[in-house]
Design a protein around this motif. Structure first.
Motif, PDB file in Angstrom:
ATOM      1  N   PHE A  15       0.806  -1.216   0.000  1.00  0.00           N
ATOM      2  CA  PHE A  15       0.000   0.000   0.000  1.00  0.00           C
ATOM      3  C   PHE A  15       0.844   1.273   0.000  1.00  0.00           C
ATOM      4  CE2 PHE A  15      -3.564  -2.580   2.156  1.00  0.00           C
ATOM      5  CZ  PHE A  15      -4.108  -2.885   0.922  1.00  0.00           C
ATOM      6  N   THR A  50       2.539   2.288  -2.305  1.00  0.00           N
ATOM      7  CA  THR A  50       2.503   2.851  -3.659  1.00  0.00           C
ATOM      8  C   THR A  50       1.137   3.445  -3.996  1.00  0.00           C
ATOM      9  OG1 THR A  50       1.876   0.716  -4.614  1.00  0.00           O
ATOM     10  CG2 THR A  50       4.234   1.187  -4.420  1.00  0.00           C
ATOM     11  N   GLN A  51       0.205   3.402  -3.062  1.00  0.00           N
ATOM     12  CA  GLN A  51      -1.144   3.895  -3.322  1.00  0.00           C
ATOM     13  C   GLN A  51      -1.200   5.422  -3.199  1.00  0.00           C
ATOM     14  OE1 GLN A  51      -3.868   1.881  -4.190  1.00  0.00           O
ATOM     15  NE2 GLN A  51      -2.213   0.376  -4.404  1.00  0.00           N
ATOM     16  N   PRO A  52      -2.199   6.069  -3.830  1.00  0.00           N
ATOM     17  CA  PRO A  52      -2.378   7.517  -3.647  1.00  0.00           C
ATOM     18  C   PRO A  52      -2.730   7.834  -2.205  1.00  0.00           C
ATOM     19  CG  PRO A  52      -3.646   6.690  -5.524  1.00  0.00           C
ATOM     20  CD  PRO A  52      -3.156   5.494  -4.775  1.00  0.00           C
ATOM     21  N   ALA A  62      -5.734   6.381  -0.064  1.00  0.00           N
ATOM     22  CA  ALA A  62      -6.285   5.185  -0.698  1.00  0.00           C
ATOM     23  C   ALA A  62      -5.746   3.907  -0.067  1.00  0.00           C
ATOM     24  CB  ALA A  62      -5.979   5.194  -2.195  1.00  0.00           C
ATOM     25  N   PHE A  63      -4.688   4.033   0.760  1.00  0.00           N
ATOM     26  CA  PHE A  63      -4.126   2.837   1.385  1.00  0.00           C
ATOM     27  C   PHE A  63      -4.947   2.376   2.584  1.00  0.00           C
ATOM     28  CE2 PHE A  63      -2.530   6.058   4.175  1.00  0.00           C
ATOM     29  CZ  PHE A  63      -2.233   5.438   5.381  1.00  0.00           C
TER      30      PHE A  63
END
Length: 539
Positions: free
Chosen positions: A341, A343-345, A348-349
């Motif tokens: 997570f 790498t999520q915006p 959004a994690f």
């Protein structure tokens, strides 16, 4: 070795006793009776600060020990008396005055400490240690602007002092100046590259802004003084998924690779109840997003019954039980990183499991039993939790004096205490708080564990809580909750917003000035009156 140390002490060989105790701690740092004996020996040797460190180590693990708490108070008094005598003979002894100021800070006597630091600075305006200590006292007194200015002045005089840059960063972070705080932490790391606390706080700054980009830096927590010895000794390699190489702080943990196919993973709770309740939402995702054959969740004993219903595929065990066989292990707060997570915006994690905001469930039978105890509801039913666990060290700025909530007594709602522990300072107020119902007095099992508390909360219309496990529990159940938040709040609640991406049913009431609970309660009262008039509580 402990018995040998006691014998040496009884022979008045205090240095020999200390050597024996230190050797024993090297063998088993977790054997807490060594810390108690060590505190006694160090105090006799006038090494008061180290003596208090030893007893604080014990009290963090055994917070209810009144005997050891009293022994700690005696050492504080002993230290103050010795330093008072020394300063009476030599008023210009600046090291003694600084030392006494430090003891005052250890006993929450901040006004006394402030006077000692000021006395040193009257003699030497550029005394860096006095400025650094004064910054900490001003912060403890909720004088954030003055604390930041004092730390900045100290740092200008001693730019090589990494701990001063770190202290400045902490004040700036509490004020919500995250970019400036990160600059201060980076400055500390430039002086001390392995400064784990500074690396960790950089991660907290990014998380407070909703960004998961620094989840790998969260692994620095295991090298901090607070958690350096708290890693579970499972004997199995750490699993961090594909992020194993992205967490340099855990390079020595023996990463076991990303593939969980056919393997058993042990996920273990690592910190407080609130952290566990907040992050268990990630555990079912391990089964959904990996090929693990089995996932075991190890949590605090008081959470076992509640979390047994988290996912039928999980095996939930308590932290007092023997560890089952497993191939890999992962600390609970590392799951977002291990699941990729980072790498999520932004935001959004934070997973929402299904369409509902609730991921915890109370036992229907227990809910019904509480309903029978509470009887027919005639008014809006509201639960109150105004303080967290009363353990050392206490979170002084988090707890709210019960007297501050007295304005709620005049509202036409049924108030129910959700406190398992009543702070000593609130006992008199509690006796005079008309309309506040304390179920723990009549029902011994009221708060025996979180499953019982969850069943009670399901019988309520609303929960009002400070930043304690109760707020996380209500949020995880999807129950409407008003969170009463101090000024320098933790990263998880972010800044400048009255809602929480972690808990959609939660509304935040924040201090606008440090220490101002009156304004928070006034805002809360208006919201409750509006709720009774049919308006929404949504942020």
């Amino acid at each position: 070795m402990l018995l040998a140390a006691i014998e040496l002490r009884q022979r008045d060989d205090w240095p020999g006793a200390l050597d024996c105790l230190d050797a024993a701690l090297n063998i088993n740092p977790g054997f807490l009776p060594l810390q108690v004996e060590r505190g006694l020996v160090l105090a006799h040797l006038r090494r008061y600060e180290e003596a208090l460190d030893a007893l604080d180590c014990f009290l963090r693990q055994v917070p209810a020990s009144a005997v050891i708490a009293a022994q700690r108070d005696e050492i504080v008094q002993q230290a103050c008396a010795a330093l008072d005598a020394q300063l009476h003979e030599q008023p210009a002894d600046l090291p003694a005055r600084l030392r006494r100021a430090g003891i005052f800070c250890r006993s929450d006597r901040y006004a006394h400490a402030l006077r000692d630091f000021a006395a040193v600075l009257r003699v030497d305006r550029e005394h860096v240690d006095a400025l650094n200590g004064m910054g900490g006292v001003l912060l403890a007194l909720d004088r954030h602007d003055e604390a930041a200015a004092t730390y900045a002045r100290a740092l200008s005089l001693a730019p090589e002092r990494a701990e001063i840059a770190y202290n400045l960063g902490n004040v700036l972070q509490q004020q919500g100046h995250f970019a400036e705080a990160r600059v201060a932490y980076v400055r500390a790391i430039e002086q001390l590259p392995d400064f784990a606390e500074a690396h960790l706080e950089i991660a907290h700054c990014w998380l407070a802004q909703g960004s998961p980009r620094a989840l790998a830096d969260l692994e620095w927590r295991w090298l901090t003084q607070q958690l350096s010895g708290a890693r579970l000794a499972s004997g199995r390699p750490l699993w961090l998924g594909c992020a194993a190489t992205a967490a340099p702080a855990m390079a020595d943990a023996g990463a076991g690779g990303a593939d969980l196919s056919g393997k058993t993973l042990l996920v273990w709770a690592e910190q407080g109840f609130g952290d566990t309740l907040q992050f268990v939402r990630f555990v079912p995702l391990v089964l959904q997003l990996t090929r693990a054959a089995r996932v075991i969740l190890r949590v605090q004993q008081a959470l076992c019954r509640l979390l047994a219903g988290l996912d039928p595929r999980l095996q939930v065990i308590g932290d007092e039980e023997a560890l089952p066989a497993h191939e890999l292990q992962c600390p609970l707060l590392s799951l977002p990183l291990a699941l990729g997570f980072d790498t999520q915006p932004a935001l959004a994690f934070i997973p929402v499991l299904g369409d509902a905001s609730a991921y915890l469930r109370a036992d229907p039978g227990a809910v019904a039993r509480w309903g029978a105890i509470l009887r027919q509801k005639r008014r809006l039913r509201v639960g109150l939790a105004w303080a967290g666990r009363q353990r050392a060290p206490r979170n002084r700025t988090r707890d709210l004096p019960l007297a501050e909530l007295l304005p709620l007594a005049g509202i036409d709602v049924e108030l129910i205490s959700l406190q398992k522990e009543i702070p000593l300072a609130d006992t008199a107020t509690l006796a005079s708080f008309l309309g506040l119902r304390c179920l723990a007095d009549a029902h011994a099992s009221a708060f025996e564990d979180f499953a019982s508390t969850a069943a009670l909360i399901e019988n309520l219309d609303l929960v009002i809580s400070v930043d304690s496990a109760v707020a996380h529990l209500a949020g995880g159940l999807g129950k409407p909750c008003c969170l009463l938040l101090r000024y320098g709040s933790e990263w998880r609640w972010q800044r400048g917003r009255s809602d929480s991406p972690w808990y959609p049913s939660l509304r935040i009431f924040r201090q606008q000035r440090a220490g101002d609970w009156r304004g928070v309660v006034a805002e809360l009262r208006v919201a409750l009156v509006a709720l009774l008039a049919g308006q929404s509580l949504a942020a």
